[in-house]
Design a protein around this motif. Structure first.
Motif, PDB file in Angstrom:
ATOM      1  N   TYR A  32     -20.408  17.706 -12.974  1.00  0.00           N
ATOM      2  CA  TYR A  32     -20.290  18.456 -14.418  1.00  0.00           C
ATOM      3  C   TYR A  32     -21.698  18.635 -15.264  1.00  0.00           C
ATOM      4  N   LEU A  33     -21.488  18.672 -16.776  1.00  0.00           N
ATOM      5  CA  LEU A  33     -22.045  19.183 -17.175  1.00  0.00           C
ATOM      6  C   LEU A  33     -21.497  19.127 -18.730  1.00  0.00           C
ATOM      7  N   HIS A  34     -22.460  19.119 -19.722  1.00  0.00           N
ATOM      8  CA  HIS A  34     -21.946  18.506 -20.525  1.00  0.00           C
ATOM      9  C   HIS A  34     -22.843  19.974 -21.189  1.00  0.00           C
ATOM     10  N   ILE A  53     -13.263  10.679 -18.623  1.00  0.00           N
ATOM     11  CA  ILE A  53     -13.749  10.071 -18.191  1.00  0.00           C
ATOM     12  C   ILE A  53     -14.880  10.150 -17.392  1.00  0.00           C
ATOM     13  N   LEU A  54     -16.184  11.516 -17.562  1.00  0.00           N
ATOM     14  CA  LEU A  54     -17.094  12.078 -17.080  1.00  0.00           C
ATOM     15  C   LEU A  54     -17.785  11.754 -18.326  1.00  0.00           C
ATOM     16  N   ARG A  55     -18.169  11.913 -19.474  1.00  0.00           N
ATOM     17  CA  ARG A  55     -18.655  11.724 -20.512  1.00  0.00           C
ATOM     18  C   ARG A  55     -17.467  10.869 -21.964  1.00  0.00           C
ATOM     19  N   PRO A  56     -17.262   9.955 -22.292  1.00  0.00           N
ATOM     20  CA  PRO A  56     -16.686   9.366 -22.976  1.00  0.00           C
ATOM     21  C   PRO A  56     -16.981   9.981 -24.220  1.00  0.00           C
ATOM     22  N   GLY A  57     -16.048  10.186 -25.303  1.00  0.00           N
ATOM     23  CA  GLY A  57     -16.210  11.159 -26.308  1.00  0.00           C
ATOM     24  C   GLY A  57     -16.328  12.914 -26.640  1.00  0.00           C
ATOM     25  N   THR A  94     -10.493  14.290 -17.957  1.00  0.00           N
ATOM     26  CA  THR A  94     -11.364  14.601 -16.962  1.00  0.00           C
ATOM     27  C   THR A  94     -12.180  14.468 -18.028  1.00  0.00           C
ATOM     28  N   ALA A  95     -12.885  15.193 -18.983  1.00  0.00           N
ATOM     29  CA  ALA A  95     -13.728  15.033 -19.805  1.00  0.00           C
ATOM     30  C   ALA A  95     -13.840  13.522 -20.237  1.00  0.00           C
ATOM     31  N   GLY A 138     -13.579  23.261 -17.999  1.00  0.00           N
ATOM     32  CA  GLY A 138     -13.269  22.516 -17.413  1.00  0.00           C
ATOM     33  C   GLY A 138     -11.989  22.429 -17.173  1.00  0.00           C
ATOM     34  N   ASP A 139     -11.228  23.307 -17.327  1.00  0.00           N
ATOM     35  CA  ASP A 139      -9.907  23.897 -17.319  1.00  0.00           C
ATOM     36  C   ASP A 139      -8.617  22.263 -16.159  1.00  0.00           C
TER      37      ASP A 139
END
Length: 349
Positions: free
Chosen positions: A155-157, A67-71, A64-65, A109-110
């Motif tokens: 989502y948030l990073h 897709i939403l925020r590559p890297g 998921t991560a 983000g589990d």
């Protein structure tokens, strides 16, 4: 079938800030400092219409991560329930129920499952979610022909220590309701604006120009931290612990100081051995390891958000020699401080 009652933490919306002290107990200083320090980047990224009966399982957290925020390998997820009733569950943990106006938070983000009131087979989300990349915000539809549940997802990073999975400050999933008509209206207005913008903006981390993700998460975390039940282990327990709280407050206030276990035990007014045992029991690591991890976290923040040179950052976090700091940083994050900064410096206007 009788509708489940949503189990959730009562939350305080931004419009109610003036009366928060009358509604919730005050946060420990370290909690407030942690929330003020947060730097978050994210977006509202999809909307969904689920009809009873329905249930799905998400992708694993790292997928998921990606897709939403590559890297990155993890993001914070939240779901605003715009209408209907649903549950969320991480692994074999308990189900958390949510209804219209509630906010579901998955701070690490589990991988998780969501579903409605009726019994349904749980299907993988990719059976009805279009494969990325997405030129526009996707609208997901799943289920049969029963009652509708509307969900808006964001989502948030953040690299902040609050979201370090090894510390598990928060439960894997929890539900909060913004309190009062003003708080609920604020959430609804921001969601509506985000969705309107989604029709004209390409998808991406900055596609939806709203501060809903950041503002909403901070308010939800503040309420959750203020009202969370007592726990025996982890950062939350440590900050409520009469022995550990004074030592952590001192350590966080002056991370550059040459702390020893004896110094910290003296602040806590207990013996060195007693302090060391208590620290390991609650936080699962030695005091000096915790200090090193905290210094590295602060160094990340300074490298990403300031123009300080590496030597100055090293001094700010307690290293007299730039070389020793660089070795410690590379050992922790796999890159020298300068290279890491090049990949992670926050965008400036």
């Amino acid at each position: 079938m009788q509708q489940q009652t949503a189990g959730h933490d009562p939350a305080t919306g931004p419009a109610d800030r003036a009366t928060r002290s009358d509604l919730t107990p005050p946060l420990p200083d370290l909690f407030e400092a942690a929330l003020r320090r947060l730097r978050l980047e994210g977006a509202v990224f999809l909307r969904a219409e689920y009809r009873e009966p329905w249930a799905y399982e998400s992708l694993p957290g790292p997928a998921t991560a990606h897709i939403l925020r590559p890297g990155t390998d993890r993001v914070i997820l939240f779901h605003v329930v715009a209408g209907g009733t649903c549950w969320v569950q991480v692994g074999d943990q308990e189900k958390h129920w949510a209804s219209a106006g509630d906010v579901i938070v998955l701070p690490y983000g589990d991988q998780h499952s969501m579903g409605g009131i009726g019994e349904s087979e749980t299907v993988p989300i990719m059976t009805f979610m279009p494969a990325p990349p997405w030129p526009r915000m996707p609208l997901l539809r799943a289920g049969a022909d029963g009652d509708l549940t509307d969900v808006v997802c964001g989502y948030l990073h953040s690299d902040d220590v609050l979201f370090d999975p090894s510390l598990r400050v928060f439960p894997s999933a929890f539900v909060v309701r913004p309190s009062g008509a003003a708080g609920a209206a604020w959430v609804r207005a921001n969601v509506d604006y985000a969705l309107a913008q989604a029709d004209v903006a390409p998808f991406g981390p900055d596609a939806i120009p709203t501060r809903l993700p950041e503002m909403l998460l901070v308010e939800v975390l503040r309420q959750h931290l203020a009202t969370a039940p007592a726990v025996d282990q982890g950062w939350l327990a440590a900050l409520h612990d009469p022995v550990l709280n004074p030592a952590l407050s001192a350590l966080h206030a002056a991370p550059e100081r040459k702390w020893t276990v004896t110094d910290l035990a003296r602040v806590a007014a207990v013996s060195r051995s007693g302090f060391d045992d208590r620290f390991r029991q609650v936080l699962g690591r030695s005091p000096i390891r915790y200090l090193t991890e905290w210094r590295m976290h602060l160094a990340q923040d300074l490298l990403a958000s300031t123009d300080l040179g590496v030597a100055a950052v090293a001094r700010r976090v307690g290293y007299d020699a730039e070389e020793a700091f660089s070795r410690a940083f590379k050992r922790t994050y796999g890159k020298a401080p300068g290279l890491w900064r090049g990949d992670h410096a926050l965008r400036r206007p």
